[in-house]
Design an enzyme around this catalytic site. Sequence first.
Site, PDB file in Angstrom:
ATOM      1  CG  HIS A 219      -0.419   0.292   2.675  1.00 24.79           C
ATOM      2  ND1 HIS A 219       0.291  -0.582   3.324  1.00 24.79           N
ATOM      3  CD2 HIS A 219      -0.040   1.452   3.161  1.00 24.79           C
ATOM      4  CE1 HIS A 219       0.910   0.015   4.382  1.00 24.79           C
ATOM      5  NE2 HIS A 219       0.494   1.122   4.429  1.00 24.79           N
TER       6      HIS A 219
HETATM    7  C1  UD1 Z   1      -2.214   5.680   5.607  1.00 26.91           C
HETATM    8  C2  UD1 Z   1      -0.734   6.520   6.010  1.00 26.91           C
HETATM    9  C3  UD1 Z   1       0.153   5.468   6.023  1.00 26.91           C
HETATM   10  C4  UD1 Z   1      -0.324   4.149   6.604  1.00 26.91           C
HETATM   11  C5  UD1 Z   1      -1.536   3.676   6.186  1.00 26.91           C
HETATM   12  C6  UD1 Z   1      -2.176   2.334   6.791  1.00 26.91           C
HETATM   13  C7  UD1 Z   1      -0.495   8.894   5.897  1.00 26.91           C
HETATM   14  C8  UD1 Z   1       0.302   9.870   5.027  1.00 26.91           C
HETATM   15  N1  UD1 Z   1      -0.600   7.748   5.394  1.00 26.91           N
HETATM   16  O1  UD1 Z   1      -1.768   5.533   4.177  1.00 26.91           O
HETATM   17  O2  UD1 Z   1       1.236   5.637   6.735  1.00 26.91           O
HETATM   18  O3  UD1 Z   1       0.641   3.178   6.340  1.00 26.91           O
HETATM   19  O4  UD1 Z   1      -2.555   4.639   6.198  1.00 26.91           O
HETATM   20  O5  UD1 Z   1      -3.184   1.649   6.335  1.00 26.91           O
HETATM   21  O6  UD1 Z   1      -1.148   9.124   6.878  1.00 26.91           O
HETATM   22  N2  UD1 Z   1      -9.170   4.834   1.145  1.00 26.91           N
HETATM   23  C9  UD1 Z   1     -10.479   4.138   0.652  1.00 26.91           C
HETATM   24  N3  UD1 Z   1     -10.988   3.683   1.963  1.00 26.91           N
HETATM   25  C10 UD1 Z   1     -10.411   3.870   3.223  1.00 26.91           C
HETATM   26  C11 UD1 Z   1      -9.341   4.487   3.363  1.00 26.91           C
HETATM   27  C12 UD1 Z   1      -8.593   5.139   2.174  1.00 26.91           C
HETATM   28  O7  UD1 Z   1     -11.095   3.777  -0.360  1.00 26.91           O
HETATM   29  O8  UD1 Z   1     -11.188   3.581   4.072  1.00 26.91           O
HETATM   30  C13 UD1 Z   1      -8.544   4.999  -0.076  1.00 26.91           C
HETATM   31  C14 UD1 Z   1      -8.577   6.467  -0.733  1.00 26.91           C
HETATM   32  O9  UD1 Z   1      -8.655   6.485  -2.152  1.00 26.91           O
HETATM   33  C15 UD1 Z   1      -7.485   7.301  -0.285  1.00 26.91           C
HETATM   34  C16 UD1 Z   1      -6.216   6.128  -0.392  1.00 26.91           C
HETATM   35  O10 UD1 Z   1      -7.038   4.855   0.078  1.00 26.91           O
HETATM   36  O11 UD1 Z   1      -7.131   8.583  -1.151  1.00 26.91           O
HETATM   37  C17 UD1 Z   1      -5.264   6.536   0.402  1.00 26.91           C
HETATM   38  O12 UD1 Z   1      -5.717   6.798   2.085  1.00 26.91           O
HETATM   39  P1  UD1 Z   1      -4.995   7.343   3.039  1.00 26.91           P
HETATM   40  O13 UD1 Z   1      -5.574   7.354   4.231  1.00 26.91           O
HETATM   41  O14 UD1 Z   1      -4.568   8.837   2.515  1.00 26.91           O
HETATM   42  O15 UD1 Z   1      -3.447   6.963   2.725  1.00 26.91           O
HETATM   43  P2  UD1 Z   1      -3.152   5.602   3.110  1.00 26.91           P
HETATM   44  O16 UD1 Z   1      -2.278   4.897   1.742  1.00 26.91           O
HETATM   45  O17 UD1 Z   1      -4.279   4.635   3.667  1.00 26.91           O
HETATM   46  N1  UDP Z   2      -4.117  -5.601   8.805  1.00 24.98           N
HETATM   47  C1  UDP Z   2      -5.285  -6.049   9.074  1.00 24.98           C
HETATM   48  N2  UDP Z   2      -6.181  -6.542   7.722  1.00 24.98           N
HETATM   49  C2  UDP Z   2      -5.596  -6.349   6.656  1.00 24.98           C
HETATM   50  C3  UDP Z   2      -3.888  -6.015   6.282  1.00 24.98           C
HETATM   51  C4  UDP Z   2      -3.563  -5.532   7.676  1.00 24.98           C
HETATM   52  O1  UDP Z   2      -5.876  -6.153  10.170  1.00 24.98           O
HETATM   53  O2  UDP Z   2      -6.215  -6.643   5.529  1.00 24.98           O
HETATM   54  C5  UDP Z   2      -3.307  -5.120  10.171  1.00 24.98           C
HETATM   55  C6  UDP Z   2      -2.150  -5.927  10.093  1.00 24.98           C
HETATM   56  O3  UDP Z   2      -2.133  -7.001  10.910  1.00 24.98           O
HETATM   57  C7  UDP Z   2      -1.296  -4.941  11.181  1.00 24.98           C
HETATM   58  C8  UDP Z   2      -1.921  -3.461  10.489  1.00 24.98           C
HETATM   59  O4  UDP Z   2      -3.125  -3.924   9.906  1.00 24.98           O
HETATM   60  O5  UDP Z   2      -1.683  -4.941  12.489  1.00 24.98           O
HETATM   61  C9  UDP Z   2      -0.933  -3.073   9.295  1.00 24.98           C
HETATM   62  O6  UDP Z   2      -1.521  -1.929   9.019  1.00 24.98           O
HETATM   63  P1  UDP Z   2      -1.182  -1.176   7.468  1.00 24.98           P
HETATM   64  O7  UDP Z   2      -0.408  -2.227   6.704  1.00 24.98           O
HETATM   65  O8  UDP Z   2      -2.201  -0.682   6.942  1.00 24.98           O
HETATM   66  O9  UDP Z   2      -0.180   0.187   8.061  1.00 24.98           O
HETATM   67  P2  UDP Z   2       1.183   0.337   8.477  1.00 24.98           P
HETATM   68  O10 UDP Z   2       1.644  -0.702   9.358  1.00 24.98           O
HETATM   69  O11 UDP Z   2       2.214   0.146   7.426  1.00 24.98           O
HETATM   70  O12 UDP Z   2       1.327   1.532   8.691  1.00 24.98           O
END
Ligand code: UD1
Ligand code: UDP
Length: 380
Positions: A219
Amino acid sequence: MLKILTVIGARPQIIKAAALSRAIKNNFTKELSEVIIHTGQHYDQNMSEVFFAELGIPRPHYNLAVGSGRHGIQTARMIEGIEDLIISEKPDYVVLYGDTNSTLAGGVAASKLSVPVAHIEAGLRSFNRKMPEEINRIVCDHLSTLLFSPTATGFNNLVNEGFNTHTKPPYTPDNPSIFHCGDIMYDNSLYFSELAAEKSNILSDLNLNSSDYVLATLHRDHNTDNQANFSSIIDSFIQISKNTQLVLPLHPRTKKVLLSNVNKSLYQKVKLNSNLKIIDPVSFLDMIQLEQNARLIMTDSGGVQKEAYFFNKPCIILRPETEWVEVLETGAAILAGADYDKITAAFGKLSNLINIKFPEIFGDGHSAEFICETILKNNE
Ligand code: UD1
Ligand code: UDP
């Protein structure tokens, strides 16, 4: 009674908050009360709600419903909402997790109102400022009063940035204190792993046998928003899944990219490969059940890298660098970035490695209790 205000927003923060809320409920109900703000950064049912129901986390008292958007817009909306709530709730501490935009917003709002910040997962650095998370965590650390680092490397990074290890209480924003206290995610993995084995049906639902599949997640913007990196990683998944099942619970960001017009032919290739199981994001219990039964894990997630280690699984890190350098030093993980050749070579190497050692580097599974005690002690 000391009141903390916890800010969460992204999936991993909701999961991490479960450990602290559980520690409060079990040990500190007389001394600590918690108000939870969800910024709404993540909002899909399977990115947010599923965790509250499953992990016994108290419902957020407030949801700012900020949603997705460019960094500036999203963060600004969060700051506005959090500021209002700090003013009305008057907490003694604001508790923040990790390095997302929700963390940054909480740090800015709290410190401008002179409310001390406790930052959990402090000190981690990739030394790559192209990562939005690196900016968020540096700013948040330097606004915090109590900095809780999960690893020795994180602690040393803070020392190198000028944090003094000899400060004396009372700690304040101008007199912060740093602690090496273990990893709150480790608390959770220990606590939930047996429950996952008992309750999760994910292996039978997906027709998987233990140790007979690879688990992957993807991601990071560096991988999803860079076409060459994205294609290279997906191609490596296709190649690896020719000989083994590969399960990929897909983050919504990545799903959008894979389904976009640019990736039509890539998506066709993915669809043709029945060994590559692309599924929606799963619940935490399902995820740790998938992790603890996988043969190997491939990921660009910070949390999943660590969980691979907690469950003694070799890991291919789909990033050019990692904050969890201790894991690399054990040989249990290999940095492969988005390079097809490196990823497939790492797969070959880690698949044949036996006797990898997984020494304890993430504490004893009680970091949440330590954090609560430290917050309380500083207010005596
Ligand atoms: C965010 C965090 C990242 C973390 C990740 C965990 C920042 C800058 N990034 O990244 O550090 O590792 O969360 O998962 O804060 N979207 C949906 N549904 C949702 C959420 C997101 O469709 O419920 C889609 C939207 O198109 C959105 C994109 O995902 O624009 C990115 O979401 P965003 O929260 O901005 O960043 P992440 O890539 O999730
Ligand atoms: N996770 C989850 N379901 C999924 C993918 C990840 O519950 O389908 C959990 C995973 O076990 C971990 C956390 O989400 O505890 C990690 O989140 P993510 O990879 O979104 O973000 P990051 O840790 O890179 O910030």
